[in-house]
Structure formats: C-alpha cells, structure tokens
Design an enzyme around this catalytic site. Structure first.
Site, PDB file in Angstrom:
ATOM      1  N   ARG A   1      -9.467   9.915  26.682  1.00 32.21           N
ATOM      2  CA  ARG A   1      -8.891   8.570  26.756  1.00 32.21           C
ATOM      3  C   ARG A   1      -9.300   7.735  25.547  1.00 32.21           C
ATOM      4  NH1 ARG A   1      -9.906   6.554  32.833  1.00 32.21           N
ATOM      5  NH2 ARG A   1      -8.691   4.770  32.090  1.00 32.21           N
TER       6      ARG A   1
ATOM      7  N   SER B   1     -13.020  -3.478  40.202  1.00 29.40           N
ATOM      8  CA  SER B   1     -13.344  -4.234  38.991  1.00 29.40           C
ATOM      9  C   SER B   1     -14.554  -5.136  39.209  1.00 29.40           C
ATOM     10  CB  SER B   1     -12.140  -5.075  38.556  1.00 29.40           C
ATOM     11  OG  SER B   1     -11.047  -4.265  38.209  1.00 29.40           O
TER      12      SER B   1
ATOM     13  N   ARG C   1      -4.749   7.092  41.943  1.00 30.93           N
ATOM     14  CA  ARG C   1      -3.598   6.259  42.295  1.00 30.93           C
ATOM     15  C   ARG C   1      -2.337   7.103  42.484  1.00 30.93           C
ATOM     16  NH1 ARG C   1      -6.095   1.616  42.393  1.00 30.93           N
ATOM     17  NH2 ARG C   1      -7.528   1.048  40.693  1.00 30.93           N
TER      18      ARG C   1
ATOM     19  N   LYS D   1      -4.079   6.414  31.084  1.00 30.33           N
ATOM     20  CA  LYS D   1      -4.965   6.208  32.226  1.00 30.33           C
ATOM     21  C   LYS D   1      -5.571   7.563  32.619  1.00 30.33           C
ATOM     22  CE  LYS D   1      -4.440   1.741  33.011  1.00 30.33           C
ATOM     23  NZ  LYS D   1      -5.589   0.796  33.100  1.00 30.33           N
TER      24      LYS D   1
ATOM     25  N   SER E   1      -5.836  -6.588  27.754  1.00 26.99           N
ATOM     26  CA  SER E   1      -6.685  -5.610  28.430  1.00 26.99           C
ATOM     27  C   SER E   1      -7.985  -6.259  28.845  1.00 26.99           C
ATOM     28  CB  SER E   1      -6.977  -4.418  27.516  1.00 26.99           C
ATOM     29  OG  SER E   1      -8.023  -3.620  28.048  1.00 26.99           O
TER      30      SER E   1
ATOM     31  N   ASP F   1      -2.151  -1.324  37.427  1.00 26.55           N
ATOM     32  CA  ASP F   1      -2.636  -0.245  38.290  1.00 26.55           C
ATOM     33  C   ASP F   1      -1.725  -0.001  39.485  1.00 26.55           C
ATOM     34  OD1 ASP F   1      -4.851   0.324  36.728  1.00 26.55           O
ATOM     35  OD2 ASP F   1      -6.140  -1.094  37.788  1.00 26.55           O
TER      36      ASP F   1
ATOM     37  N   GLN G   1     -10.489  -4.761  29.997  1.00 25.41           N
ATOM     38  CA  GLN G   1     -11.592  -3.916  29.542  1.00 25.41           C
ATOM     39  C   GLN G   1     -11.976  -4.234  28.103  1.00 25.41           C
ATOM     40  OE1 GLN G   1     -10.813   0.234  30.318  1.00 25.41           O
ATOM     41  NE2 GLN G   1     -10.638  -0.076  32.516  1.00 25.41           N
TER      42      GLN G   1
END
Length: 448
Positions: free
Chosen positions: A140, A39, A407, A361, A184, A334, A186
């Site tokens: 997405r 990030s 992940r 995701k 969020s 995450d 983002q």
C-alpha cells in the site's frame, strides 16, 4: 417467517461463510450495537500513549487493527491493559518519550496505524524505528505521508515506490504548510502528529473535508489546534503538554453501514442500531442513502466526549439510483462497497465517481466489488475511479471471495441476503479486522 441459514465454516487456513436465505425471504428485526469506532480507537490508544498520566478508553474496538496499534506502542514504552474488554487503560509516557523498540514494529493489516505512527516516529530525535506489516500493508502507498514528512526534515528509508518495510531515524523537524493533493484523514493526522514536537505551527490544507477525529481528540488531550472549515485547514502548534483523558468511543458508523443497507434493502426489515457516532465528517453514508430514498431516522441524539452520537432507525424502503461523487466521497469512502450492494437493488443506474482511492485499500475495492457482484448476477461496470451499477437484476447465490478485505467480506454477506440460493464467501474471517462478531449479529437479527 423462515430464517436464513448462516454458517461459518472454519478451516486450518481460512474460513468460509455460507448464507442461504429461504425462498420466501427473511426480514431483519431488532436493536443492536456495533463495535467501537475504529478511527477513534486508534487515536485514543496513540494519544493516550504519548500523554502524561492515565487515559481510560470506554468502548474500544477489540478488532485486529487496534490490537496492532496497542502492540506497537507497548513496544515503545506505553503500558496498555489487556484488550480483552472494551474498557482499556493506557499509562502514557509523555510527548517525545517514545522508546526505541528492540524489534521491528508490525502494524499488521492497519494502514491507519502505519501512516499515523510514522508522524510520531519521525519527530522523536535520535531514535531509530523500523515499521512493516502484512502483505497488504507492504503493497500500500506510503509516499503520501513520507513525502510531507521529508519536507519537514524527516529521515526515512523505504522500498521502491514508498513501500514498507520503512526505516525512520527521528529528527527535530521543521514546521510546514502542506497542501495535500487528496482529502485524507490519515495524511492530515500524520502531519499534525509530527507537528506536536515541532517548534512553530504546522498546517495541513486539503482539497475537501476529511474526517476530523484527530483534531477533536488532540484538542481534548490539550494540544493547541485550530481549524478553518472554509479552507479545509488544520493547524497544530508544537510544544503543548498532552494529558490523559477519559475517551468514550461511540459505535462505528462504517460498521453500522452494513446494517443500514441491509435494513433498507431486505423487505420487512426494521432495525435500530444504537450508540452510533454521527460526526458530520463521517455521515456521508446517511446522505447517500437518503438520496436513494432510504427511510433512516436519527433518534436519541446526544454528545459523548466531544463526538455526536445517535441511535439509527432504518426500515425497508424502495431505493432509487443516485450519483455519488465529489466532496461527498471522502466522507463515505469506506462505505462504498456496501453502497454498491444497495445500488444492485435500486431502480435505475447508480454512478460512483471520484473514488480511485479505493484501489489502494486492503484490496482494490473497485475491481473486487465489480467482479464479485457480477458473479452474483449484478450489472456492474468498473470505471477508472468508480462503478456504474444498474439495479433491479435479481442476484443469484454463488461462490465469491473477500480477498481478505473485511469490508468486502461483510458487503458480500449483505448481498447474499438478497440472492436466490446459497452464497459462499471465501476468506470470510477478514471481517474480524473491524467487526469481530459480525456473523453472530447477522445470525441474531435474522432469527426474528
């Protein structure tokens, strides 16, 4: 103690990872470092590109996602040194000076690049941009940032459902106070970045606290930004001049999470993960593992360029089930795949709720973790917004699939350490998205 067999098997299309722990088990020992925070790496590249002067980034994550960010901003006029060491310099072009690229901007597999960058593109007057990504990005949801940008006056075209490819004609935007329906970082960051070139104050209010790396870094670069923690609001005042900075990127706690869980669940383990960012908006994983009874201590706590940092010391301990829900979820979203692995060995039934965000995701992480852990013998029930996992059933090695989700790939590798027999993880190369040397580190600490 015998060591585990850990082999990466490359093919022309995809790589598989084979893990076979010895029957007597294997302990994880040593001191390791994880890659730079993803990030923070994204944001350092972006803000360095739109600032005046030079930005030096130390500890940049050299994964595929930050490379996508660098390539996009290079295409719009920023000068960024080669990403072949974790010390990178960026010659910024100044706020409002992004150039119209001659080709489509490709964000690869990076949702962070896509969503944050849209806020900057929408606010560049009289320039046209087209953005796309890989198959995952093209499926997405982008409406969550497109809609507030359109409320600010942005001109944006997209496929049905708000899907990429996305076309943007930059405009002089109007400030808004956006009440986001989801927590969020983002979404918040996209709107704040759009507000940098917008006259007046642009505010985002969230239902709960999301990670605040953008607010911290914007302030460090010279933006006029205020935060109200009581209302979960952040406000940026347009028109400030951003100036290049030295950014020190700490280790990514999302990457450290795999070793925290591995150290907690593998008998005999004793690991120190050095130089990890412990920003309080990101430490939900530590709180969840503490609730499960994990033995984790923070050592050598310090501050690095505005971000709290510590060495994380984890030892094996008997875990108990817990409930993960509510305001905690945005601070460990995450890390839920690897927490699901921890739950398979915890006594009792762990319930994960309020995590429907995981369905959009890089993969549907709830569905994928449920199916893959079930194939290994775990007792997992998929919920609409989470998972219910009853621990204590021994895992069995088998063939599983990452579904090209980094992940998922790494979570299944940690699960394989607790399985009886051999586990083969298909499409394991996905780990390189955020952790290029994950397999090498796993081999290193399993040799002790």
């Amino acid at each position: 103690m015998p060591t585990a067999t850990i082999l990466l098997n490359p093919t022309e299309t995809h790589h598989s990872l084979t893990i076979a722990p010895p029957a007597s088990g294997v302990a994880l020992q040593g001191r390791i470092r994880v890659p730079g925070d993803k990030s923070i790496s994204h944001r350092a590249l972006m803000l360095g590109s739109i600032a005046q002067g030079e930005t030096e980034i130390q500890g940049l994550l050299l994964g595929e996602d930050p490379r996508s960010t660098a390539e996009c901003f290079q295409a719009m006029g920023a000068t960024i040194s080669a990403l072949n060491t974790d010390r990178v310099t960026v010659q910024g072009i100044g706020l409002g000076n992004l150039q119209e690229p001659v080709d489509v901007l490709n964000t690869g597999n990076s949702g962070t690049t896509t969503r944050l960058m849209l806020g900057l593109l929408a606010s560049q007057p009289d320039r046209f941009f087209t953005v796309t990504g890989d198959a995952s990005i093209r499926s997405r949801p982008m409406k969550r940032v497109i809609q507030p940008l359109q409320q600010m006056g942005a001109q944006i075209w997209h496929r049905a459902g708000g899907l990429a490819p996305i076309a943007v004609r930059g405009q002089r935007l109007q400030p808004i106070h956006y009440h986001s329906p989801i927590a969020s970082a983002q979404v918040k960051s996209c709107i704040l970045l759009a507000g940098l070139l917008t006259e007046g104050q642009t505010t985002v209010t969230e239902p709960s606290l999301s990670r605040d790396h953008s607010e911290r870094m914007l302030r460090a670069f010279g933006a006029e930004i205020t935060v109200d923690p009581e209302t979960h609001s952040a406000t940026v005042t347009g028109g400030a001049t951003l100036r290049g900075q030295t950014v020190i990127v700490p280790g990514d706690i999302s990457s450290a999470a795999f070793w925290l869980v591995a150290g907690a669940i593998v008998p005999g383990s004793d690991l120190v993960i050095e130089n990890v960012g412990v920003n309080p908006t990101r430490t939900g994983i530590l709180e969840a593992l503490a609730a499960m009874g994990a033995e984790i201590t923070l050592e050598n706590q310090r501050d690095a360029a505005g971000e709290p940092v510590a060495d994380l010391h984890v030892r094996h301990s008997a875990l108990q089930a817990c409930t993960i829900a509510g305001d905690l979820v945005p601070r460990l979203i995450d890390e839920i795949p690897i927490l699901a692995v921890a739950a398979t060995v915890a006594a009792g039934t762990t319930v994960i709720k309020d995590a429907a965000e995981l369905r959009v995701k890089e993969s549907d992480r709830l569905a994928v973790m449920a199916t893959q852990l079930t194939q290994m013998g775990a007792k997992v029930t998929e919920l609409p917004d989470g998972l219910e996992i009853t621990g204590g059933t021994p895992l069995t090695g088998t063939a599983v699939d990452s579904f090209t989700d980094h992940r998922i790939a790494m979570s299944l590798a940690i699960a394989a350490l607790m399985a009886q027999g051999t586990t083969t993880i298909q499409r394991a190369e996905a780990a390189a998205i955020s952790y290029p040397d994950f397999v090498g580190t796993l081999q290193e600490i399993c040799r002790s």
